[in-house]
Design a protein around this motif. Sequence first.
Motif, short mmCIF file in Angstrom:
data_model
loop_
_atom_site.label_atom_id
_atom_site.label_comp_id
_atom_site.label_asym_id
_atom_site.label_seq_id
_atom_site.Cartn_x
_atom_site.Cartn_y
_atom_site.Cartn_z
N ARG A 3 -7.90 -3.42 -7.90
CA ARG A 3 -7.14 -3.35 -7.03
C ARG A 3 -5.81 -2.74 -7.27
NH1 ARG A 3 -4.83 -9.45 -5.55
NH2 ARG A 3 -3.01 -8.83 -4.57
N TYR A 4 -5.25 -2.69 -8.11
CA TYR A 4 -4.09 -2.13 -8.58
C TYR A 4 -4.36 -0.64 -8.57
CZ TYR A 4 -0.50 -0.05 -11.20
OH TYR A 4 0.47 0.78 -11.85
N GLY A 6 -6.31 0.90 -6.53
CA GLY A 6 -6.31 1.15 -5.12
C GLY A 6 -4.98 1.31 -4.45
N GLN A 7 -3.88 0.27 -4.78
CA GLN A 7 -2.77 0.29 -4.46
C GLN A 7 -1.98 1.36 -4.92
OE1 GLN A 7 -1.31 -3.47 -5.53
NE2 GLN A 7 -2.18 -4.49 -3.93
N HIS A 8 -2.19 1.83 -6.15
CA HIS A 8 -1.63 2.84 -6.87
C HIS A 8 -1.73 4.20 -6.31
CE1 HIS A 8 0.77 4.83 -9.93
NE2 HIS A 8 -0.46 5.59 -10.38
N CYS A 9 -3.05 4.44 -5.77
CA CYS A 9 -3.20 5.62 -4.90
C CYS A 9 -2.83 5.66 -3.54
CB CYS A 9 -4.99 5.93 -5.10
SG CYS A 9 -5.71 6.14 -6.74
N THR A 10 -2.85 4.61 -3.28
CA THR A 10 -2.18 4.48 -1.49
C THR A 10 -0.63 4.76 -1.76
OG1 THR A 10 -3.73 2.85 -1.10
CG2 THR A 10 -1.72 3.08 0.18
N SER A 11 -0.16 4.47 -2.74
CA SER A 11 1.36 4.64 -3.07
C SER A 11 1.74 5.82 -3.38
CB SER A 11 2.18 3.81 -4.10
OG SER A 11 1.75 2.40 -3.76
#
Length: 58
Positions: A3-4, A6-11
């Motif tokens: 989950r982290y 996935g958020q990191h890539c999105t950021s």
Amino acid sequence: MVRYMGQHCTSAELIANLVEMAKEVMDDARREASSNHRSTGASRPSTKPSPTTAPRDP
């Protein structure tokens, strides 16, 4: 962790997109300034006072 990541890539993608947008905005502003410069026949701003604002001799 997934989950982290996935958020990191999105950021990271968001930041990359913002950088790309900023470049486009700067390019557009430069083109507009260049276009206005050419269309008005303007040159660099003069450092000399204009005749209407120059002090007069008594």
